[in-house]
Motif scaffolding. Structure first.
Motif, PDB file in Angstrom:
ATOM      1  N   ALA A  51       0.829  -1.210   0.000  1.00 46.27           N
ATOM      2  CA  ALA A  51       0.000   0.000   0.000  1.00 46.27           C
ATOM      3  C   ALA A  51       0.864   1.260   0.000  1.00 46.27           C
ATOM      4  N   PRO A  53       1.659   3.550   2.565  1.00 40.47           N
ATOM      5  CA  PRO A  53       1.188   4.790   3.185  1.00 40.47           C
ATOM      6  C   PRO A  53       2.309   5.670   3.734  1.00 40.47           C
ATOM      7  N   TYR A  57       2.256   6.562  -0.845  1.00 39.92           N
ATOM      8  CA  TYR A  57       1.422   5.530  -1.482  1.00 39.92           C
ATOM      9  C   TYR A  57       2.074   4.919  -2.714  1.00 39.92           C
ATOM     10  N   GLU A  77      -6.615   2.911   0.150  1.00 41.67           N
ATOM     11  CA  GLU A  77      -5.280   3.519   0.136  1.00 41.67           C
ATOM     12  C   GLU A  77      -4.578   3.245  -1.182  1.00 41.67           C
ATOM     13  N   VAL A  78      -4.653   1.995  -1.627  1.00 42.42           N
ATOM     14  CA  VAL A  78      -3.954   1.599  -2.862  1.00 42.42           C
ATOM     15  C   VAL A  78      -4.624   2.199  -4.088  1.00 42.42           C
ATOM     16  N   ASN A  81      -5.617   6.676  -3.060  1.00 40.18           N
ATOM     17  CA  ASN A  81      -4.440   7.477  -2.719  1.00 40.18           C
ATOM     18  C   ASN A  81      -3.235   7.108  -3.588  1.00 40.18           C
ATOM     19  N   GLY A  82      -3.068   5.823  -3.848  1.00 38.66           N
ATOM     20  CA  GLY A  82      -1.947   5.369  -4.652  1.00 38.66           C
ATOM     21  C   GLY A  82      -2.225   5.388  -6.141  1.00 38.66           C
TER      22      GLY A  82
END
Length: 127
Positions: A51, A53, A57, A77-78, A81-82
């Protein structure tokens, strides 16, 4: 010369020998050449490295593995955000041993049904 493709993963320890064997065969047979590694560091750590963080990310590995799928929060998150795509792929089944330290009378046996164990592991039974 040609470029060696790097493929690195990390995560759960349970299937680590499986990963090492498969990646060794993959490395030996792949064309173009591949350098593949797997670090057995635990599910949570492997997921966190994937992920990323703590790294803006950006993944610290190409794949991760865990005993359970990623949570919705980690998935977000992946993918959000990523800004990356990911898939869960079931790849191995393994047995888990159950150990206890319940005091029993001399000669006593702890008897637990599969249903009771499922309730304990799903936290329906906590004490």
């Amino acid at each position: 010369g040609h470029k060696v493709i790097q493929l690195h993963g990390s995560g759960t320890t349970n299937p680590s020998k499986f990963f090492w064997d498969v990646l060794a065969m993959f490395t030996e047979e792949a064309e173009p050449q591949v350098h593949a590694t797997y670090r057995a560091i635990g599910s949570s750590s492997g997921m966190a490295e994937f992920a990323g963080p703590d790294n803006g990310y950006k993944a610290r590995n190409h794949f991760g593995s865990g005993d359970i799928p990623m949570t919705t929060a980690r998935w977000t998150e992946v993918t959000t955000n990523g800004n990356r795509q990911m898939v869960h792929i079931p790849f191995a089944l393994g047995a888990i041993g159950i150990f206890h330290s319940v005091p029993l009378p001399s000669g006593g046996k702890l008897q637990m049904s599969p249903c009771l164990m499922a309730k304990i592991f799903s936290r329906q039974i906590k004490t």
